[in-house]
Design an enzyme around this catalytic site. Structure first.
Site, PDB file in Angstrom:
ATOM      1  N   ASP A   2      17.845 -24.014  42.417  1.00  0.00           N
ATOM      2  CA  ASP A   2      17.940 -25.210  43.290  1.00  0.00           C
ATOM      3  C   ASP A   2      16.987 -25.234  44.463  1.00  0.00           C
ATOM      4  O   ASP A   2      16.380 -24.450  44.791  1.00  0.00           O
ATOM      5  CB  ASP A   2      19.141 -25.250  43.886  1.00  0.00           C
ATOM      6  CG  ASP A   2      19.377 -24.481  44.881  1.00  0.00           C
ATOM      7  OD1 ASP A   2      19.102 -22.929  45.187  1.00  0.00           O
ATOM      8  OD2 ASP A   2      20.072 -24.682  46.054  1.00  0.00           O
ATOM      9  N   VAL A  19       9.842 -23.269  42.681  1.00  0.00           N
ATOM     10  CA  VAL A  19      10.661 -23.884  41.443  1.00  0.00           C
ATOM     11  C   VAL A  19      11.823 -24.278  41.454  1.00  0.00           C
ATOM     12  O   VAL A  19      12.617 -23.633  42.158  1.00  0.00           O
ATOM     13  CB  VAL A  19      10.011 -22.934  40.295  1.00  0.00           C
ATOM     14  CG1 VAL A  19       8.820 -22.561  40.007  1.00  0.00           C
ATOM     15  CG2 VAL A  19      10.839 -21.511  40.495  1.00  0.00           C
ATOM     16  N   ASP A  47      11.548 -13.106  44.722  1.00  0.00           N
ATOM     17  CA  ASP A  47      10.103 -13.713  45.551  1.00  0.00           C
ATOM     18  C   ASP A  47       9.582 -12.332  46.469  1.00  0.00           C
ATOM     19  O   ASP A  47       8.669 -11.733  46.191  1.00  0.00           O
ATOM     20  CB  ASP A  47      10.968 -14.631  46.546  1.00  0.00           C
ATOM     21  CG  ASP A  47       9.873 -15.539  47.165  1.00  0.00           C
ATOM     22  OD1 ASP A  47       8.718 -15.624  46.828  1.00  0.00           O
ATOM     23  OD2 ASP A  47      10.035 -16.188  48.322  1.00  0.00           O
ATOM     24  N   GLY A  59      22.003 -18.528  41.801  1.00  0.00           N
ATOM     25  CA  GLY A  59      20.873 -19.057  40.947  1.00  0.00           C
ATOM     26  C   GLY A  59      21.054 -18.570  39.882  1.00  0.00           C
ATOM     27  O   GLY A  59      20.270 -18.944  38.558  1.00  0.00           O
TER      28      GLY A  59
END
Ligand code: 5GP
Length: 184
Positions: free
Chosen positions: A162, A156, A106, A48
């Site tokens: 992704d 998101v 997160d 990411g």
């Protein structure tokens, strides 16, 4: 509005491309000042973070190196805890100033478990630069030195992030549309 569909879900614009560009340049300036007389090694956590890492790296005005790693975790055979390893970490990190580059923090679980693995190599310092942070979701203790944007606890995509493999190739960040969160 320019909403997009990724697989079965609808996403709406959230952080515009020019806002991202400005913020990434600010972070790069801050890092360039903080590491003025050093030569940091950015460790970009794949997949990411590749877009953020590329933009951040090319905006640095100091000497710096970059390497890309993948974090894998598995259950140890005998130990009770999870074992976290990095794929692609061939360099000697001893004495280096490491900046871990993440797309999003997160729960904080990934980095919380990975940082002790890094510390075993005795780097001079470890800092974290994350493009996004969801403070309301973070339950594992972590120090985040450079944060692009703090965002609500909403899924998101875009700018490298992704949804099931798709949605990475956007200059802007999209968030899951309201109505699609009500399912199941
Ligand atoms: P943590 O270990 O901090 O709970 O999770 C970090 C990883 O979860 C990120 O590197 C990313 O792969 C995934 N993740 C967490 N939130 C999101 C999100 O909103 N969108 C996407 N695309 N990935 C997320």
């Amino acid at each position: 509005m320019d909403q997009i569909r990724v697989h079965d879900k609808i996403f709406v614009p959230f952080i515009a491309a020019d806002q991202i560009k400005r913020r990434v340049e600010e972070l790069a300036q801050q890092i360039s000042a903080d590491y003025k007389d050093k030569r940091p090694l950015l460790l970009a956590v794949l997949n990411g973070s590749f877009m953020f890492a590329a933009d951040l790296f090319r905006s640095l005005t100091i000497d710096a190196e970059i390497s890309f790693i993948k974090i894998a975790s598995y259950q140890g055979m005998r130990s009770s805890g999870k074992v976290v390893t990095a794929i692609g970490m061939e360099q000697d990190l001893g004495g280096r100033d490491i900046i871990l580059v993440e797309d999003i923090v997160d729960t904080g679980k990934t980095l919380h478990h990975f940082i002790p693995t890094l510390q075993q190599q005795h780097p001079a310092s470890i800092a974290v630069a994350t493009f996004l942070h969801k403070p309301d979701a973070t339950i594992f203790p972590l120090t985040l030195t450079y944060v692009g944007f703090s965002i609500p606890n909403r899924f998101v995509v875009g700018y490298g992030l992704d949804y099931d493999g798709l949605g990475r190739n956007h200059y802007q960040v999209y968030q899951l549309a309201e109505e699609t969160t009500k399912e199941s």
